[in-house]
Design a protein around this motif. Sequence first.
Motif, mmCIF file in Angstrom:
data_model
loop_
_atom_site.group_PDB
_atom_site.id
_atom_site.type_symbol
_atom_site.label_atom_id
_atom_site.label_comp_id
_atom_site.label_asym_id
_atom_site.label_seq_id
_atom_site.Cartn_x
_atom_site.Cartn_y
_atom_site.Cartn_z
ATOM 1 N N LEU A 76 0.850 -1.185 0.000
ATOM 2 C CA LEU A 76 0.000 0.000 0.000
ATOM 3 C C LEU A 76 0.888 1.238 0.000
ATOM 4 C CD1 LEU A 76 -2.583 -1.063 2.720
ATOM 5 C CD2 LEU A 76 -3.063 -0.807 0.291
ATOM 6 N N VAL A 77 0.573 2.204 -0.877
ATOM 7 C CA VAL A 77 1.364 3.425 -0.940
ATOM 8 C C VAL A 77 0.438 4.635 -0.860
ATOM 9 C CG1 VAL A 77 3.190 2.345 -2.302
ATOM 10 C CG2 VAL A 77 1.296 3.486 -3.480
ATOM 11 N N ASP A 78 0.995 5.775 -0.446
ATOM 12 C CA ASP A 78 0.206 7.004 -0.402
ATOM 13 C C ASP A 78 0.370 7.756 -1.722
ATOM 14 O OD1 ASP A 78 2.682 8.269 -0.349
ATOM 15 O OD2 ASP A 78 2.573 8.767 1.786
ATOM 16 N N GLY A 79 -0.128 8.977 -1.763
ATOM 17 C CA GLY A 79 -0.120 9.739 -3.000
ATOM 18 C C GLY A 79 1.258 10.038 -3.549
ATOM 19 N N SER A 80 2.272 9.995 -2.691
ATOM 20 C CA SER A 80 3.639 10.252 -3.145
ATOM 21 C C SER A 80 4.400 8.973 -3.469
ATOM 22 C CB SER A 80 4.408 11.024 -2.060
ATOM 23 O OG SER A 80 4.601 10.203 -0.910
ATOM 24 N N GLY A 81 3.789 7.822 -3.189
ATOM 25 C CA GLY A 81 4.437 6.545 -3.445
ATOM 26 C C GLY A 81 5.113 5.946 -2.237
ATOM 27 N N GLU A 83 5.484 3.895 1.155
ATOM 28 C CA GLU A 83 4.794 2.719 1.681
ATOM 29 C C GLU A 83 4.039 3.057 2.964
ATOM 30 O OE1 GLU A 83 5.808 -1.676 3.578
ATOM 31 O OE2 GLU A 83 7.202 -0.792 2.105
ATOM 32 N N LEU A 193 1.065 -3.121 -6.241
ATOM 33 C CA LEU A 193 1.091 -1.827 -5.574
ATOM 34 C C LEU A 193 -0.329 -1.274 -5.592
ATOM 35 C CD1 LEU A 193 4.238 -0.065 -7.140
ATOM 36 C CD2 LEU A 193 4.023 -0.933 -4.809
ATOM 37 N N ARG A 195 -2.546 2.119 -4.529
ATOM 38 C CA ARG A 195 -2.604 3.478 -4.030
ATOM 39 C C ARG A 195 -4.078 3.851 -3.876
ATOM 40 N NH1 ARG A 195 -3.983 8.569 -6.592
ATOM 41 N NH2 ARG A 195 -5.778 7.415 -5.866
ATOM 42 N N TYR A 203 -4.281 0.246 -8.878
ATOM 43 C CA TYR A 203 -3.693 -1.041 -8.494
ATOM 44 C C TYR A 203 -2.834 -1.529 -9.647
ATOM 45 C CZ TYR A 203 -3.379 -5.987 -7.137
ATOM 46 O OH TYR A 203 -2.918 -7.242 -6.820
ATOM 47 N N GLN A 245 -3.293 14.143 -10.051
ATOM 48 C CA GLN A 245 -2.670 13.217 -9.105
ATOM 49 C C GLN A 245 -1.239 12.908 -9.540
ATOM 50 O OE1 GLN A 245 -5.028 9.883 -7.875
ATOM 51 N NE2 GLN A 245 -6.964 11.003 -8.037
ATOM 52 N N TRP A 247 2.514 10.684 -8.252
ATOM 53 C CA TRP A 247 3.047 9.319 -8.245
ATOM 54 C C TRP A 247 3.200 8.848 -9.684
ATOM 55 C CZ3 TRP A 247 0.329 4.164 -7.990
ATOM 56 C CH2 TRP A 247 1.218 3.133 -7.688
#
Length: 352
Positions: A76-81, A83, A193, A195, A203, A245, A247
């Motif tokens: 799982l990653v956030d908006g910036s990549g 973890e 991955l 997000r 995904y 967005q 990433w």
Amino acid sequence: MTRPKALISGASVAGPVLAYFLQHNGYDVTVVERAAAVRDSGYAVDFRGAAFDVLREMKLFDQVSEHNTRMRGTTLVDGSGAEIGQLPASAFAGELEVPKRELTRILHQATAGDVDYVFGDSITALSQHESGVAVEFEHRAAGEFDLLFGADGVYSNVRRLGFGPDDEVLRHLGMSGAAFSTPNYLGLDHRGLLRPGPDTAAYLFSCGDPDRLTVSLSFATASPELDRRGRTEQERAVRAAFAGQNWELPRLLDTMTGADDFSFGSSCQVQLSQWSRGRVALVGDAGYCAAPTSGMGTSQALIGARALAHHLATTGGDHKTAFPAYETQLRPYVADNQAKGRQAAMTLGGAA
């Protein structure tokens, strides 16, 4: 003695499985499929619980298992990549996951010698009478069958002709999305991955072919109307949903336009008060789709097809008894899976 004739619409998963069991129970089976050949599309499907019993009964468990994607989990990653967590492989891959194209190929090969497959055609009209179902086709001559089965997916042609319009039975879960593949520039190795966001989710995963990256871009929608639109409008909606967005999204949106395997679909459930009418019955997504977010579509298709054939066999082909028994057996299982599908859709930003 004349063998009863069964017609199945749909040659993906539920259709061939039902054909297998009906043929073994003494039916002459025809499967009609709109596609020109066995479908070589779709990404990965997974199996859970009693679905393994169906594969073993068909003597296909080992053959299907050879194509296990062997996914190792999802980051799982956030908006910036960055973890923010980990999900186990079972979250998306179930107990066994295989490429969809391999499953459909195996099911077709297991039945093609005993079942009449008609590709590149579809049903245009049906009418029931006391002793059978009269069916008209887009291309081939009309025919008479003892039983007709819709195994043709969430937008089932048989359901629309025999039960009513899609809008009366589809429950939209508030999500739509595009899927396509691209070179595996991230170097993912049997991993994914994810997000997630409040209204969108991206995904990415790689399995099977190490050089390919599969991309799923989902976003909140008010209805499944985009499913009926062309690719240009669908792409436009995806771009609007993910606009601004960061990433990997700008690169993925650029790649989407050139993808030759682009597909689009909405998370919907099929909710019917009855899965059969007279001599016509529905199986799999056509009758009780739990939505892709449930992870149970393939398992339901296998289990439902076997249950339907089993009740026909144990009642000596008496559809008036077999069809209600099939529904009584499967309803609790389907209700549970549909609840899971709604909950998962809410987690990913959809609606209950």
